[in-house]
Design an enzyme around this catalytic site. Structure first.
Site, short mmCIF file in Angstrom:
data_model
loop_
_atom_site.label_atom_id
_atom_site.label_comp_id
_atom_site.label_asym_id
_atom_site.label_seq_id
_atom_site.Cartn_x
_atom_site.Cartn_y
_atom_site.Cartn_z
N ASP A 17 0.84 -1.21 0.00
CA ASP A 17 0.00 0.00 0.00
C ASP A 17 0.87 1.26 0.00
O ASP A 17 1.99 1.25 0.49
CB ASP A 17 -0.93 -0.03 1.23
CG ASP A 17 -2.14 0.87 1.06
OD1 ASP A 17 -2.37 1.37 -0.06
OD2 ASP A 17 -2.86 1.07 2.06
N GLY A 18 0.31 2.33 -0.57
CA GLY A 18 0.97 3.64 -0.52
C GLY A 18 1.52 4.12 -1.85
O GLY A 18 2.22 5.14 -1.90
N ASN A 19 1.21 3.43 -2.94
CA ASN A 19 1.73 3.83 -4.25
C ASN A 19 1.22 5.21 -4.66
O ASN A 19 1.98 6.04 -5.17
CB ASN A 19 1.30 2.83 -5.33
CG ASN A 19 1.89 1.46 -5.12
OD1 ASN A 19 2.73 1.27 -4.25
ND2 ASN A 19 1.45 0.50 -5.92
N ARG A 21 0.09 7.67 -2.74
CA ARG A 21 0.67 8.74 -1.90
C ARG A 21 2.12 9.00 -2.25
O ARG A 21 2.58 10.14 -2.24
CB ARG A 21 0.55 8.36 -0.41
CG ARG A 21 -0.83 8.68 0.17
CD ARG A 21 -1.08 7.95 1.46
NE ARG A 21 -1.42 6.55 1.20
CZ ARG A 21 -1.45 5.60 2.12
NH1 ARG A 21 -1.14 5.90 3.36
NH2 ARG A 21 -1.81 4.37 1.81
N ARG A 30 -0.77 9.00 -10.12
CA ARG A 30 -0.78 7.78 -9.30
C ARG A 30 -0.10 6.60 -9.97
O ARG A 30 0.60 5.82 -9.32
CB ARG A 30 -2.23 7.39 -8.96
CG ARG A 30 -2.97 8.41 -8.11
CD ARG A 30 -4.41 7.95 -7.88
NE ARG A 30 -4.46 6.62 -7.30
CZ ARG A 30 -4.33 6.35 -6.00
NH1 ARG A 30 -4.19 7.35 -5.14
NH2 ARG A 30 -4.36 5.12 -5.55
N HIS A 34 2.53 3.13 -8.94
CA HIS A 34 2.37 1.70 -9.21
C HIS A 34 3.59 1.18 -9.97
O HIS A 34 4.09 0.09 -9.69
CB HIS A 34 1.10 1.43 -10.02
CG HIS A 34 -0.16 1.87 -9.33
ND1 HIS A 34 -0.41 1.59 -8.01
CD2 HIS A 34 -1.25 2.57 -9.76
CE1 HIS A 34 -1.60 2.09 -7.67
NE2 HIS A 34 -2.12 2.70 -8.72
N SER A 62 -7.41 -5.58 -5.16
CA SER A 62 -8.54 -6.15 -4.41
C SER A 62 -9.81 -6.11 -5.25
O SER A 62 -9.88 -5.39 -6.26
CB SER A 62 -8.75 -5.38 -3.11
OG SER A 62 -9.30 -4.11 -3.38
N GLU A 64 -12.41 -4.68 -4.35
CA GLU A 64 -12.90 -3.30 -4.24
C GLU A 64 -12.14 -2.34 -5.14
O GLU A 64 -12.66 -1.29 -5.52
CB GLU A 64 -12.79 -2.83 -2.78
CG GLU A 64 -13.76 -3.50 -1.82
CD GLU A 64 -13.35 -4.91 -1.39
OE1 GLU A 64 -12.21 -5.33 -1.68
OE2 GLU A 64 -14.19 -5.59 -0.77
N LEU A 128 11.13 -20.78 -3.88
CA LEU A 128 10.08 -19.90 -3.36
C LEU A 128 8.82 -19.96 -4.23
O LEU A 128 8.92 -20.03 -5.45
CB LEU A 128 10.62 -18.45 -3.37
CG LEU A 128 9.64 -17.34 -2.99
CD1 LEU A 128 9.43 -17.31 -1.48
CD2 LEU A 128 10.15 -15.99 -3.46
N ARG A 182 1.82 -4.71 6.19
CA ARG A 182 1.10 -3.73 5.37
C ARG A 182 1.87 -2.43 5.41
O ARG A 182 2.05 -1.85 6.49
CB ARG A 182 -0.33 -3.50 5.86
CG ARG A 182 -1.06 -2.49 4.96
CD ARG A 182 -2.52 -2.31 5.27
NE ARG A 182 -3.13 -1.47 4.24
CZ ARG A 182 -4.40 -1.54 3.88
NH1 ARG A 182 -5.20 -2.38 4.46
NH2 ARG A 182 -4.88 -0.74 2.94
N SER A 190 -8.52 -4.61 5.10
CA SER A 190 -9.13 -4.30 3.79
C SER A 190 -9.61 -5.53 3.01
O SER A 190 -9.33 -5.67 1.82
CB SER A 190 -8.15 -3.48 2.93
OG SER A 190 -7.83 -2.26 3.54
C1 IPE Z 1 -5.63 -2.72 -0.22
O1 IPE Z 1 -5.26 -1.40 -0.43
C2 IPE Z 1 -5.52 -3.49 -1.49
C3 IPE Z 1 -4.18 -3.61 -2.07
C4 IPE Z 1 -3.07 -3.15 -1.58
C5 IPE Z 1 -4.13 -4.35 -3.30
P1 IPE Z 1 -6.33 -0.23 -0.63
O2 IPE Z 1 -5.56 1.02 -0.74
O3 IPE Z 1 -7.25 -0.57 -1.74
O4 IPE Z 1 -7.15 -0.30 0.74
P2 IPE Z 1 -8.05 0.78 1.49
O5 IPE Z 1 -9.09 1.21 0.53
O6 IPE Z 1 -7.14 1.93 1.87
O7 IPE Z 1 -8.57 0.08 2.68
C1 IPE Z 2 -1.60 0.16 -3.40
O1 IPE Z 2 -1.38 1.53 -3.45
C2 IPE Z 2 -1.82 -0.44 -4.77
C3 IPE Z 2 -3.20 -0.84 -5.05
C4 IPE Z 2 -4.18 -0.82 -4.20
C5 IPE Z 2 -3.51 -1.27 -6.41
P1 IPE Z 2 -2.57 2.57 -3.48
O2 IPE Z 2 -2.91 2.85 -4.92
O3 IPE Z 2 -3.70 2.12 -2.65
O4 IPE Z 2 -1.87 3.85 -2.84
P2 IPE Z 2 -2.52 4.89 -1.83
O5 IPE Z 2 -3.10 4.11 -0.69
O6 IPE Z 2 -3.55 5.64 -2.58
O7 IPE Z 2 -1.37 5.75 -1.41
MG MG Z 3 -4.13 2.37 -0.69
#
Ligand code: IPE
Ligand code: IPE
Ligand code: MG
Length: 241
Positions: A17-19, A21, A30, A34, A62, A64, A128, A182, A190
């Site tokens: 998570d955090g790509n 941001r 964004r 990624h 996900s 979602e 692995l 995470r 999530s």
């Molecule tokens: C969870 O991240 C799914 C993945 C990293 C693939 P999200 O960024 O979608 O989750 P929420 O919406 O912040 O809970």
């Molecule tokens: C995780 O990074 C990658 C996916 C959920 C596909 P995000 O795209 O959720 O990055 P933030 O949470 O917006 O920073």
């Molecule tokens: Mg995210």
């Protein structure tokens, strides 16, 4: 190098998570976050193999996430196809088995084709296992398992035995994660592996996924190694084992 006296988790799973941001911080769109995250995947895979971790699973998309803007979803799909194509030869070379878990039926056909060929090409690998969770959600997994369980063996009105039910989850044959990482400081599941994380150790570093490097992974393994897993027992019981 496997460190002596350290407990190495068999299965590590990462919610990457955090790509978005990360990209925003650099004034980029964004998708660049990624893209940068692919290098972190490469490094995490290499490190897991070096450390003797047997299963590394990564939450990449996900159920979602389908609700994100269409152009982000499309670009993510393209990025995944590119990454799979590009990385397959090195997976084969490094004896890494590649698998994808999730509701694959929702993925575009070209993505499904690339996944199948990467899975086929790495099928004989014995090192692995790298699992990518794509179009996955924990609730989906439990529901699809319930449907299969009752059409295969379960009697309606009878509660399934946990060990029998688990055989129908999409993760059947894969040990439950020992450690879940995470990134980005978010502390939630999530809708990830809800069933399988019943006794998983959780670790939430602040680092954003594109900045995640071997030293962050090492810190997570060190933290894991220092934890005591009790599974409902007392500390004394666990220590006398
Ligand atoms: C969870 O991240 C799914 C993945 C990293 C693939 P999200 O960024 O979608 O989750 P929420 O919406 O912040 O809970
Ligand atoms: C995780 O990074 C990658 C996916 C959920 C596909 P995000 O795209 O959720 O990055 P933030 O949470 O917006 O920073
Ligand atoms: Mg995210």
């Amino acid at each position: 190098m496997i460190r002596r006296g350290e407990k190495v988790p068999v299965h590590v799973t990462i919610i990457m998570d955090g790509n978005g941001r990360w990209a925003k911080k650099q004034g980029l769109k964004r998708i660049f976050g990624h893209k940068a995250g692919v290098e972190s995947v490469r490094e995490a895979t290499e490190f897991a193999a070096e450390q003797g971790v047997k299963f590394l699973s990564l939450f990449a998309f996900s159920e979602e996430n389908w609700t994100r803007p269409q152009d982000e979803v499309n670009m993510l799909m393209e990025l995944m196809v590119d990454a799979i194509l590009k990385e397959t030869p090195s997976l084969v070379k490094n004896n890494i088995k590649f698998r994808v878990i999730g509701d694959i039926s929702k993925l575009p056909q070209n993505v499904r084709d690339k996944i199948s060929s990467a899975e086929r090409e790495t099928f004989g690998s014995t090192g692995l296992t790298l699992i990518i969770f794509l179009s996955y959600s924990g609730k989906w997994d439990i529901l699809q398992a319930a449907a299969k369980y009752y059409s295969n063996k379960g009697k309606i009105g009878e509660m399934p035995v946990s060990e029998e039910f688990e055989k129908f989850l999409s993760t059947a044959g894969i040990p439950d994660p020992d450690l879940l990482i995470r990134t980005s400081g978010e502390q939630r599941i999530s809708n990830y592996m809800l069933w399988q994380t019943a006794y998983t150790e959780f670790y939430f570093p602040e680092v954003l996924w594109p900045d995640f490097r071997k030293n962050h992974f090492r810190q997570a393994l060190d933290e894991y190694s220092a934890r005591e897993r009790r599974y409902g027992k007392t500390g004394e019981q666990v220590n006398n084992l």
